[in-house]
Design an enzyme around this catalytic site. Structure first.
Site, PDB file in Angstrom:
ATOM      1  N   ARG A  13       0.829  -1.218  -0.031  1.00  0.00           N
ATOM      2  CA  ARG A  13      -0.145   0.021  -0.045  1.00  0.00           C
ATOM      3  C   ARG A  13       0.988   1.209  -0.126  1.00  0.00           C
ATOM      4  NH1 ARG A  13       1.710   2.053   4.250  1.00  0.00           N
ATOM      5  NH2 ARG A  13       0.366   3.888   3.594  1.00  0.00           N
ATOM      6  N   ALA A  19       0.544   5.331  -2.184  1.00  0.00           N
ATOM      7  CA  ALA A  19       0.444   5.518  -3.580  1.00  0.00           C
ATOM      8  C   ALA A  19       1.758   5.471  -4.308  1.00  0.00           C
ATOM      9  CB  ALA A  19       0.206   7.075  -3.745  1.00  0.00           C
ATOM     10  N   ARG A  22      -7.286  -0.543  -7.276  1.00  0.00           N
ATOM     11  CA  ARG A  22      -7.131   0.670  -6.525  1.00  0.00           C
ATOM     12  C   ARG A  22      -7.439   2.025  -7.413  1.00  0.00           C
ATOM     13  NH1 ARG A  22      -4.723   1.049  -1.043  1.00  0.00           N
ATOM     14  NH2 ARG A  22      -6.907   1.984  -0.497  1.00  0.00           N
ATOM     15  N   GLN A  60      -3.586   2.206   9.732  1.00  0.00           N
ATOM     16  CA  GLN A  60      -2.184   2.301   9.209  1.00  0.00           C
ATOM     17  C   GLN A  60      -1.390   3.114  10.215  1.00  0.00           C
ATOM     18  OE1 GLN A  60      -5.063   2.950   7.549  1.00  0.00           O
ATOM     19  NE2 GLN A  60      -4.953   2.352   5.366  1.00  0.00           N
ATOM     20  N   ASP A  84      -2.844  10.709  -2.234  1.00  0.00           N
ATOM     21  CA  ASP A  84      -3.045   9.515  -3.392  1.00  0.00           C
ATOM     22  C   ASP A  84      -3.228  10.115  -4.569  1.00  0.00           C
ATOM     23  OD1 ASP A  84      -3.247   6.719  -1.848  1.00  0.00           O
ATOM     24  OD2 ASP A  84      -3.781   8.250  -0.515  1.00  0.00           O
ATOM     25  N   LYS A  86      -5.941   9.520   2.562  1.00  0.00           N
ATOM     26  CA  LYS A  86      -6.668   8.605   3.537  1.00  0.00           C
ATOM     27  C   LYS A  86      -7.853   9.377   4.206  1.00  0.00           C
ATOM     28  CE  LYS A  86      -5.854   5.288   3.508  1.00  0.00           C
ATOM     29  NZ  LYS A  86      -6.441   4.196   2.717  1.00  0.00           N
TER      30      LYS A  86
END
Length: 351
Positions: free
Chosen positions: A58, A60, A102, A211, A252, A263
């Site tokens: 995970r 970007a 994604r 996260q 992202d 996020k």
């Protein structure tokens, strides 16, 4: 144990297995952190797409390189015997599947498209399959090196913006784990820490996948940087008590007008920072800037499983679980890239 960013593992690395001759992507299984540091190996494109979908890989920049690596693995390990035309046709189908994995993080499509453009150009030049496969491998290795170099430049630019004895609030994980190596927002922190400028980092837990709690605290602890974990809804209290100097997060996707997808919960922090008169910085490489998206309204927001929020729900309870939100450009103090730190209104002239 060695401290500092150099004590962290490389998140991704494409290698050739000396015994089998197969290409394989070695990657940190981020779902296993902080309990265990596990390095997995993928030799098939499907293994990488599953890792991206399940957040084992995970961040970007990291998924951008991982997506490109999936194309290379397919070409090298799974297309034996095809001619250049057949190879390219199969890669185009795969590329669309990877990009859909994604949709919000622009780096994934950026990475896949970069290696696909290379394959298409070589096919037009009548290059054979062997040449194309080697070129794809080499391109991914180049992307790995570029990612680290870009992050280190970004880190220096961002660190110059931070005051001495800085107390940073961050969200999610925009560290070395989110990149091939070094990090974006936490890359700024790592650089500033090496200069003696970081007093403390406050990491939001980042519900529902946590996260911040699982990854940012692990990364900073391993690097020897003081870190305090907080529940997402405790950020306002810290700001009101004057315990935060800067809010610093990753991204992202950054739109042409400076609106930023990051996020879920980032927008909340931007509003709070504005109310308390704190600078709110976005740190992201140029590959995260998407000039084809005019504003945040053009960004597809990924919706994730209700299981991430709760495994036990009363009957007929609906779950709203977007992975990202949009922070409007007018709440952002500056966007830090490897080219400099820019006001959102300045992005269009630079990119």
């Amino acid at each position: 144990m060695e401290k500092g960013v150099e004590s962290l593992p490389r998140t991704l690395e494409l290698i050739t297995d000396p015994q089998s001759g197969l290409a394989k992507l070695c990657f940190v299984e981020q779902n296993q952190l902080p309990h265990a540091l596990v390095i997995s190996e993928a030799t098939q494109a499907q293994q990488i797409t599953v890792a991206i979908k399940t957040l084992a890989v995970r961040g970007a920049p990291a998924i951008g390189v991982a997506g490109a690596a999936a194309i290379a693995l397919w070409a090298i390990n799974e297309c034996e015997g095809t001619d250049a035309a057949e190879l390219l046709e199969s890669l185009e189908v795969l590329a669309a599947q990877i990009i859909a994995t994604r949709p919000t993080a622009v780096n994934l499509s950026w990475g896949v498209k970069r290696v696909m453009h290379l394959a298409q150009r070589l096919a037009q030049e009548a290059a054979g399959p062997a040449i194309i496969k080697q070129a794809l491998f080499n391109e991914v290795k180049l992307m790995e090196a570029e990612d680290e170099a870009v992050n280190r430049r970004l880190g220096k630019i961002g660190a110059a913006l931070l005051p001495e004895q800085c107390r940073v609030l961050t969200h999610c994980n925009a560290g070395s784990l989110a990149t091939v190596f070094f990090g974006t927002a936490l890359g700024v922190v790592h650089t500033a820490a090496s200069q003696g400028k970081i007093r403390e980092v406050f990491s939001c837990e980042t519900r529902p996948v946590r996260q911040g709690a699982r990854l940012t605290t692990w990364e900073l602890s391993r690097a020897g940087i003081p870190c305090t974990l907080l529940c997402d809804d405790a950020a306002a209290v810290l700001m009101a008590e004057g315990k935060i100097d800067v809010v610093l997060v990753g991204a992202d996707r950054v739109c042409k007008n400076g609106d930023t997808a990051n996020k879920i919960g980032t927008y909340n922090l931007a509003v709070l920072a504005r109310h308390h008169g704190l600078p709110f910085y976005i740190a992201a490489p140029s590959s995260t800037i998407d000039t084809s998206a005019e504003t945040g309204k053009d960004v597809v927001i990924e919706q994730r499983s209700a299981d991430e929020v709760s495994l036990v729900l009363p009957d007929n309870t609906q779950v709203f679980n977007p992975a990202f939100d949009i922070t409007p450009h007018d709440l952002i103090t500056a966007i830090i890239t490897e080219r400099g730190a820019f006001k959102p209104s300045e992005l269009a002239a630079v990119y």
